[in-house]
Enzyme design. Sequence first.
Site, short mmCIF file in Angstrom:
data_model
loop_
_atom_site.label_atom_id
_atom_site.label_comp_id
_atom_site.label_asym_id
_atom_site.label_seq_id
_atom_site.Cartn_x
_atom_site.Cartn_y
_atom_site.Cartn_z
N ARG A 140 0.85 -1.19 0.00
CA ARG A 140 0.00 0.00 0.00
C ARG A 140 0.89 1.24 0.00
O ARG A 140 1.65 1.44 0.93
CB ARG A 140 -0.88 0.02 1.26
CG ARG A 140 -1.69 -1.26 1.49
CD ARG A 140 -3.05 -1.18 0.86
NE ARG A 140 -3.69 -2.48 0.81
CZ ARG A 140 -4.79 -2.82 1.50
NH1 ARG A 140 -5.34 -1.95 2.32
NH2 ARG A 140 -5.34 -4.00 1.34
N GLU A 170 0.38 4.09 0.81
CA GLU A 170 -0.22 5.12 1.65
C GLU A 170 0.90 5.90 2.34
O GLU A 170 1.85 5.32 2.83
CB GLU A 170 -1.12 4.48 2.72
CG GLU A 170 -2.29 3.72 2.11
CD GLU A 170 -2.83 2.62 3.03
OE1 GLU A 170 -2.11 2.18 3.93
OE2 GLU A 170 -3.98 2.20 2.79
N ARG A 188 -0.15 1.64 13.13
CA ARG A 188 -0.79 0.40 12.68
C ARG A 188 -0.79 0.21 11.16
O ARG A 188 -1.44 -0.70 10.65
CB ARG A 188 -2.20 0.30 13.25
CG ARG A 188 -3.12 1.41 12.82
CD ARG A 188 -4.50 1.23 13.44
NE ARG A 188 -5.50 1.80 12.58
CZ ARG A 188 -5.68 3.11 12.41
NH1 ARG A 188 -4.91 3.98 13.04
NH2 ARG A 188 -6.60 3.57 11.59
N HIS A 189 -0.09 1.09 10.46
CA HIS A 189 0.03 0.94 9.00
C HIS A 189 1.49 0.81 8.60
O HIS A 189 2.34 1.52 9.11
CB HIS A 189 -0.52 2.18 8.28
CG HIS A 189 -1.99 2.32 8.33
ND1 HIS A 189 -2.63 3.08 9.29
CD2 HIS A 189 -2.97 1.78 7.55
CE1 HIS A 189 -3.94 3.01 9.09
NE2 HIS A 189 -4.19 2.23 8.05
N GLU A 208 -8.94 -2.01 13.62
CA GLU A 208 -9.47 -2.99 12.67
C GLU A 208 -8.46 -4.11 12.45
O GLU A 208 -7.28 -3.86 12.27
CB GLU A 208 -9.76 -2.27 11.34
CG GLU A 208 -10.25 -3.22 10.26
CD GLU A 208 -10.30 -2.55 8.88
OE1 GLU A 208 -10.76 -1.40 8.78
OE2 GLU A 208 -9.89 -3.21 7.91
N SER A 238 -11.21 -7.12 7.11
CA SER A 238 -12.39 -6.69 6.38
C SER A 238 -12.84 -7.82 5.49
O SER A 238 -12.00 -8.56 4.95
CB SER A 238 -12.09 -5.48 5.49
OG SER A 238 -11.96 -4.32 6.26
N ARG A 257 -1.34 -7.01 12.62
CA ARG A 257 -2.32 -6.41 13.54
C ARG A 257 -2.86 -7.46 14.50
O ARG A 257 -3.11 -7.18 15.67
CB ARG A 257 -3.46 -5.77 12.75
CG ARG A 257 -3.01 -4.51 12.05
CD ARG A 257 -4.19 -3.68 11.64
NE ARG A 257 -3.76 -2.57 10.81
CZ ARG A 257 -4.62 -1.76 10.22
NH1 ARG A 257 -5.92 -1.92 10.38
NH2 ARG A 257 -4.16 -0.76 9.48
P1 ATP Z 1 -7.39 0.67 7.62
O1 ATP Z 1 -8.76 1.25 7.45
O2 ATP Z 1 -7.10 0.27 9.04
O3 ATP Z 1 -6.31 1.48 7.00
P2 ATP Z 1 -8.07 -0.93 5.37
O4 ATP Z 1 -9.55 -1.00 5.56
O5 ATP Z 1 -7.50 0.04 4.41
O6 ATP Z 1 -7.37 -0.71 6.82
P3 ATP Z 1 -8.19 -3.48 4.09
O7 ATP Z 1 -8.01 -3.08 2.68
O8 ATP Z 1 -9.55 -3.75 4.60
O9 ATP Z 1 -7.49 -2.37 5.03
O10 ATP Z 1 -7.19 -4.72 4.37
C1 ATP Z 1 -7.55 -5.84 5.15
C2 ATP Z 1 -6.69 -5.93 6.40
O11 ATP Z 1 -5.30 -5.89 6.07
C3 ATP Z 1 -6.88 -4.77 7.35
O12 ATP Z 1 -8.00 -4.97 8.19
C4 ATP Z 1 -5.58 -4.78 8.12
O13 ATP Z 1 -5.59 -5.77 9.14
C5 ATP Z 1 -4.57 -5.20 7.07
N1 ATP Z 1 -3.95 -4.00 6.48
C6 ATP Z 1 -4.42 -3.25 5.50
N2 ATP Z 1 -3.61 -2.23 5.20
C7 ATP Z 1 -2.57 -2.34 6.06
C8 ATP Z 1 -1.39 -1.58 6.26
N3 ATP Z 1 -1.12 -0.51 5.51
N4 ATP Z 1 -0.53 -1.98 7.22
C9 ATP Z 1 -0.81 -3.07 7.97
N5 ATP Z 1 -1.90 -3.83 7.82
C10 ATP Z 1 -2.78 -3.48 6.89
MN MN Z 2 -10.76 -2.60 5.84
#
Ligand code: ATP
Ligand code: MN
Length: 434
Positions: A215, A217, A223-224, A357, A360, A408
């Site tokens: 990602r 981001e 937590r990211h 979270e 998902s 996580r």
């Molecule tokens: P958040 O809203 O917390 O940024 P997300 O909804 O963007 O997460 P999803 O696309 O739903 O993330 O990804 C499924 C799961 O993968 C998340 O619930 C999380 O546990 C993990 N995850 C997603 N993005 C990240 C990240 N950048 N770093 C660590 N774990 C991640």
């Molecule tokens: Mn999510």
Amino acid sequence: MILRTHYSGEITPNLNGAEVTLAGWAHEIRDLGGVAFLVLRDREGLAQITLVKKLVDKAMFKSIRSISRESVVQVKGIVKAEPKAPRGFEVLPSEVNVLSAAETPLPLDPTEKVDCELDTRLDARFMDIRRPAALAVFEIESAVLRALRDFFYEKGITEVFTPKIVAAATEGGTDLFPISYFEREAFLNQSPQLYKQMLMAAGMDRVFEIGPIFRAEEHDTRRHLNEAISIDVEVSFKDDQDVMELLEQAVAKAYQYVAKNCSEQFKVLGLDLQVPKVPFRRITYTEALELASERENVHMQWGDDLDTETEKFLGSAIGEHYFLTDWPSSIKPYYSMPYEDKPEISRGFDLMHPRMELASGAQRVHDYNLLVERIKSKGLDPAGFEFYLKAFRYGMPPHAGWGLGLSRLVMTMLNLENIRDAVIFPRDRRRLVP
Ligand code: ATP
Ligand code: MN
């Protein structure tokens, strides 16, 4: 030559008199004049090597003093039960070899006598993980993975790998890392979502994948990360309710397994693990919004995403793992199935730990026309998804699934403050090495 016959943890006072060869790191060296102690550390802990000046070879006694801390050493000697020694035994050596000397000064102190900044620890991660508390985290993580894999196999789910180099974004957007792929541009995959769904069209019926997601981001949070390990599951002929059950069982299994098999590691971490009880509470988005609106000066509209503050508020109000269900379709991805009778709500869900979270998931759209419409409604161009959409035109079963973030899960299980403590070599905006 045998480099090691025993780990430190395998030595007990009832091996009294036995000859053993230990190998590990020189954790500590104490020279008290008439007696010297070398504390050897391996994966399982510490062992005290005792050298009584009068009883051992002079040259060996002298050489102990010149061993630098954290050098790799090998010790051959006789076990002696010694109630005063830290673990009830000591080893009286006949041979001490330095296999690899450590330079001084050390980049950090693995004996944890001095506190150390996270950045310093990550810069010298190989040294940091010599700390028993750091090592314990990754041993528990490995046990979590084993528990999850066992659970998936038990449920008849097939392990797969999907590509990490892809031509298009899973969900469009800007969170992609472009890479150069011969004469074209490609990307690192954000998630295996589209591929695991295509495997439902392939008739694989139930698949799981444990692998990296990327990602781009820019945010800097605890937590990211920009590279994370995702545990993905997709199953055919199942709906959102079914896969929520599968998810809570998977999480509970992971907790149960480590509670049973990682007691040494929990002791090192000073943690008393509470295994969460299933079923987890289910709370709809609308209920969550009502709860969250009890706070002063907070005005949230139906359709707003739940921000970090709200997640934290809900977490402390609820106090245990819970599912957030029935999200507005507008804030769930296009592949989440809307309710037939109220399409503004989707069969998407999040698994929440009180702190954040964890996962998902959703029942997925399996109808081709609806999927095209949903892609368009998100402002995306279906043409870019042709490789994926094609799989929906020749018999796609109803299916559902989820993605769970490994780090996580581990960081919440072990009460770690920062996700970087749950990843061996984390990747964030600032960190690309080591
Ligand atoms: P958040 O809203 O917390 O940024 P997300 O909804 O963007 O997460 P999803 O696309 O739903 O993330 O990804 C499924 C799961 O993968 C998340 O619930 C999380 O546990 C993990 N995850 C997603 N993005 C990240 C990240 N950048 N770093 C660590 N774990 C991640
Ligand atoms: Mn999510």
